[in-house]
Design an enzyme around this catalytic site. Structure first.
Site, PDB file in Angstrom:
ATOM      1  N   ASP A 407       0.851  -1.193   0.000  1.00  0.00           N
ATOM      2  CA  ASP A 407       0.000   0.000   0.000  1.00  0.00           C
ATOM      3  C   ASP A 407       0.890   1.248   0.000  1.00  0.00           C
ATOM      4  OD1 ASP A 407      -2.312   1.549   0.253  1.00  0.00           O
ATOM      5  OD2 ASP A 407      -2.397   1.343   2.444  1.00  0.00           O
ATOM      6  N   GLU A 410       2.595   5.121  -3.889  1.00  0.00           N
ATOM      7  CA  GLU A 410       2.522   6.085  -5.024  1.00  0.00           C
ATOM      8  C   GLU A 410       3.831   6.880  -5.182  1.00  0.00           C
ATOM      9  OE1 GLU A 410       0.078   5.649  -2.702  1.00  0.00           O
ATOM     10  OE2 GLU A 410      -0.976   4.345  -4.124  1.00  0.00           O
ATOM     11  N   ASP A 481      -8.943   3.242  -2.498  1.00  0.00           N
ATOM     12  CA  ASP A 481      -9.987   3.673  -1.558  1.00  0.00           C
ATOM     13  C   ASP A 481     -11.256   4.142  -2.248  1.00  0.00           C
ATOM     14  OD1 ASP A 481      -8.123   3.009   0.278  1.00  0.00           O
ATOM     15  OD2 ASP A 481      -7.543   5.071   0.748  1.00  0.00           O
TER      16      ASP A 481
HETATM   17  O1  MIG Z   1      -4.138   6.058   4.480  1.00  0.00           O
HETATM   18  O2  MIG Z   1      -3.615   0.804   5.791  1.00  0.00           O
HETATM   19  O3  MIG Z   1      -5.948   1.933   0.411  1.00  0.00           O
HETATM   20  O4  MIG Z   1      -6.818  -0.278   1.852  1.00  0.00           O
HETATM   21  O5  MIG Z   1      -6.800  -0.086   4.648  1.00  0.00           O
HETATM   22  C1  MIG Z   1      -4.847   4.871   4.518  1.00  0.00           C
HETATM   23  C2  MIG Z   1      -4.779   1.544   5.915  1.00  0.00           C
HETATM   24  C3  MIG Z   1      -3.875   3.744   4.314  1.00  0.00           C
HETATM   25  C4  MIG Z   1      -5.024   2.877   2.395  1.00  0.00           C
HETATM   26  C5  MIG Z   1      -5.432   1.630   1.682  1.00  0.00           C
HETATM   27  C6  MIG Z   1      -6.426   0.887   2.507  1.00  0.00           C
HETATM   28  C7  MIG Z   1      -5.833   0.563   3.861  1.00  0.00           C
HETATM   29  C8  MIG Z   1      -5.394   1.844   4.567  1.00  0.00           C
HETATM   30  N1  MIG Z   1      -4.460   2.584   3.704  1.00  0.00           N
END
Ligand code: MIG
Length: 748
Positions: A407, A410, A481
């Site tokens: 995650d 980016e 998200d």
């Molecule tokens: O800023 O890890 O897209 O699936 O549950 C949020 C917490 C960070 C974004 C991900 C989401 C995940 C969440 N993350």
């Protein structure tokens, strides 16, 4: 970009170097169908991140020079180039496919440089309003009837015509709407479809880029980039499937996954302790909802330090994972790129010592903020850093971790965006964030894949949020998200279909929606629409209503279970399609236009899709709806539930009360199915059931151990089934694995 007069051309191997007064152009003949047109205004020897190795296949081509013009001709394409880098691609019959636009862009209503500067200073790095000529820019003529598909995870509709997009991987927690310039992924690949022609264009440039598909003007579409080369791969083909095959030939295909990874997963950002996880796991089994994993979001870590375990809330290392394993649960956990600044924490110490983190313009280790507070960013473009990251998975794997979810790559940051001049590498070449941003997630996925492959010897499950063209070789994707709103359920279909046409055969959305509170009807319709997704997970955010099916009462549980079960029954069909995808690059979930591309009714069809060639699915994606119009294309179709038969090329109205997902099976097909299990591995898949549609039908099926790479050494079976005159004929096209004990048929 200025070129001036065309002065001449010379051929070196498969390259034609064309000299202009001001800027040379190189045409590389990759195959008969793929031409690379490179304007090396930045780097002549650019080594692609997306395309590994040398894809060129020696082929015959002819080159003809005339005054001020060059013609390059392969067996399938003719490219004519003239002064000022005017060009036209035609097919071998000389029918025009794609032509440069000779006029200027119309910039009426454009912002002044000053206004653009202000917007950017305010952090609007995705300012859709910004209309300027880009440093790198190519304008193409637009046919009145031209349509566009692909382009990765962009929001909106199947057909991208009339919209403008940017490629700049962006963490967008706000609601994703149909006009959004960018989301998490950058796949600068588009399939163009006009009257009588099909082509693909891949712009291999990782800097911030722009693709206007006929929004600014009805006369042209254009590509722009802030830096780098103009590096275009033109692909021709008889049909969309050909173009996808060429594109995935270049950038790679989604590898065959482990079978269990295709099953159902439950997640929530907010399972705060092992008790939460144990309870959810137990309820899955009590409610007889098949499930493979309860995925561990960031709370399982110690203070959000990657590669650590929160023993306080999640118990002794390994205990929870091995307890749940007894009940068939596999463990999958999140790993973010940001490493907490914390002396004494091994990842931070090792990375500092080895100089593995990105540095700022003053050469200090660059610090921003993410979940652990102050954090530093591994320089994943370097092989040494990837090796370190790969190896860092060892302890998690020894605790039983079987899949990794990447995650925030980016990369996301809480303390403003990373400045464009933060120093990163691509292999040994020092460069900056401006070039690396869009491939940061790619390199992270690569490292994760490498680690999981080396440590486990199994086919890695890596799920990533950010990626670039070619990342499909290393990771499955989810669409980030989304929110619990009907428009996001609607968007699932075009988004997954376009990701699929961009090489990502393994993809899914958060079922039920991540942000916002879902409701019974929305959750049911969502799980139905997602039934054939290759990444099949219900996930939601902290603070939102709990989203496991039993939070909504018994009726919801029953309907929800019905569709999870259906997904499991059709697992062999999904798996077969992924096997084929390694040869064709085609996805599992396909828009109708991919199979029936000359049928106008499919051009803009956003609310139904195909699963392979033989199944048509038409979910309800509107609140309150219990009937819907379905377009059945050419062929004969059988309603999976009612067994009603229809001839195609027409619209029908079908009943779809809350527990019904309309599914149609194509007459003449044989679809493999498995028996019901609570998880993959519960009972051996030693028998197969064939759904036979019609008196005369054909199908094929692939079988292997579903886990490792033994299939590459021939340990698999490939069956061919023919059903004729009431009899099933089984032919082994390849035999290298233990065969089914029984194969039964069910006529539909
Ligand atoms: O800023 O890890 O897209 O699936 O549950 C949020 C917490 C960070 C974004 C991900 C989401 C995940 C969440 N993350």
């Amino acid at each position: 970009m200025e070129f001036g007069k065309l002065l001449g051309a010379k051929t070196i191997d498969n390259r034609v170097e064309i000299e202009f007064e001001k800027q040379d152009v190189v045409v590389q003949i990759i195959t008969d169908e793929i031409l690379r047109v490179l304007v090396p205004c930045w780097k002549k020897d650019y080594k692609s991140v997306a395309i590994e190795g040398n894809p060129s296949i020696p082929c015959d081509f002819q080159i003809e020079e005339d005054e001020g013009a060059v013609q390059i001709k392969t067996a399938s394409v003719i490219l004519n180039i003239w002064d000022d880098f005017g060009f036209v691609f035609t097919d071998k019959y000389k029918d025009e496919i794609l032509t440069s636009y000779e006029g200027q862009r119309s910039l009426e209503g454009a912002l002044s440089d000053e206004a653009v500067g202000l917007l950017e200073a305010e952090g609007h790095h995705l300012s859709g309003a910004k209309r300027v000529n880009y440093k790198i820019q190519q304008i193409f003529r637009l046919n009145e009837k031209e349509r566009f598909y692909g382009m990765g995870d962009k929001t909106g509709f199947l057909n991208k015509r009339g919209f403008a997009y940017e490629n700049w991987n962006s963490d967008i927690p706000q609601i994703h709407h149909e006009n959004m310039p960018a989301l998490y992924k950058s796949i600068p690949f588009v399939i163009g479809k006009g009257p009588g022609y099909t082509y693909g264009l891949f712009f291999d440039n990782t800097f911030h880029s722009y693709m206007d598909m006929g929004k600014e003007s009805t006369d042209y579409f254009f590509y722009g980039a802030d830096d780098g080369n103009l590096d275009m791969y033109f692909m021709t083909g008889e049909c969309i499937a050909d173009v996808i095959e060429h594109y995935t030939y270049l950038t790679g295909r989604s590898p065959l996954p482990q079978l269990w990874t295709l099953g159902y997963h439950q997640c929530r950002w907010g399972y705060a302790s092992e008790d939460d996880i144990r309870t959810v796991a137990a309820k899955m089994r009590q409610n007889k909802i098949p499930c493979e994993s309860i995925q561990y979001d960031i709370d399982y870590m110690d203070g959000y330090r990657v590669f650590t375990w929160n023993e306080k809330d999640y118990g002794p290392k390994g205990q929870l994972i091995s307890d749940l394993k007894k009940d068939g649960f596999k463990a999958v956990c999140i790993i973010d790129p940001g490493v907490k600044v914390d002396e004494g924490y091994f990842m931070y110490d090792q990375g500092i010592k080895m100089d593995y983190f990105a540095r700022d313009r003053d050469d200090k280790v660059y610090v921003n903020q993410v979940w652990p507070g102050d954090a530093v960013y591994p320089d994943f473009g370097r092989e040494a850093v990837r090796n370190w990251w790969a190896t860092s998975h060892k302890e998690l794997v020894s605790l039983g971790m079987q899949g990794i979810w990447n995650d925030m790559n980016e990369p996301a940051s809480f303390n403003g965006p990373l400045p464009l001049d933060v120093k990163f590498h691509i292999e040994n070449r020092l460069t900056s964030h401006a070039e690396v941003h869009n491939v940061y997630g790619h390199f992270m996925s690569m490292a994760t894949y490498q680690g999981m492959e080396e440590i486990t010897g199994k086919r890695p499950l890596v799920i990533t949020r950010a990626c670039y063209a070619g990342t499909q070789k290393y990771a499955a994707v989810w669409t980030g998200d989304n929110q619990s709103v009907w428009s996001h359920l609607q968007m699932l279909i075009p988004q997954i279909c376009n990701l699929g046409m961009s090489g990502f055969a393994i993809a899914g959305t958060d079922i039920g929606g991540f942000g916002g509170d879902t409701n019974p009807e929305l959750l049911i319709r969502w799980v139905q629409a997602a039934t054939f997704c290759t990444f099949f997970r219900n996930h939601c955010a902290k603070g939102q209503k709990l989203q496991e099916p039993w939070q909504f009462g018994e009726t919801v549980v029953e309907i929800y279970r019905k569709y999870i079960e259906l997904h499991y029954r059709f697992l062999p069909y999904i798996y077969d399609l992924l096997f084929e995808s390694q040869i064709t690059g085609l996805p599992v979930m396909r828009p109708l236009v991919l199979q029936y591309e000359n049928d106008e009714n499919t051009y803009n069809l956003n609310n139904q899709f195909m699963v392979g060639e033989n199944m048509l699915v038409a979910p309800i994606v509107e609140q309150g709806m219990t009937k819907r119009m379905v377009y059945l294309p050419d062929g004969n179709w059988i309603n999976y539930w009612t067994k009603e038969r229809f001839s195609g090329k027409k619209h029908i109205i079908v009943d779809a009360p809350i527990d019904v997902l309309p599914i149609f099976i194509k007459v003449g097909s044989i679809i493999p199915m498995y028996h019901q299990v609570q998880y993959v591995g519960e009972k051996p898949y030693d028998s197969l059931k064939l759904l036979v549609a019609g008196d005369s039908a054909w199908g094929s099926h692939y079988q292997d151990n579903g886990e490792d790479f033994a299939y590459l050494d021939g340990e698999y079976n490939l069956y061919s089934f023919t059903y004729e005159n009431g009899e099933l004929d089984v032919d082994m096209l390849h035999e290298g694995y233990e065969k089914y004990k029984s194969i039964d048929i069910e006529m539909i």
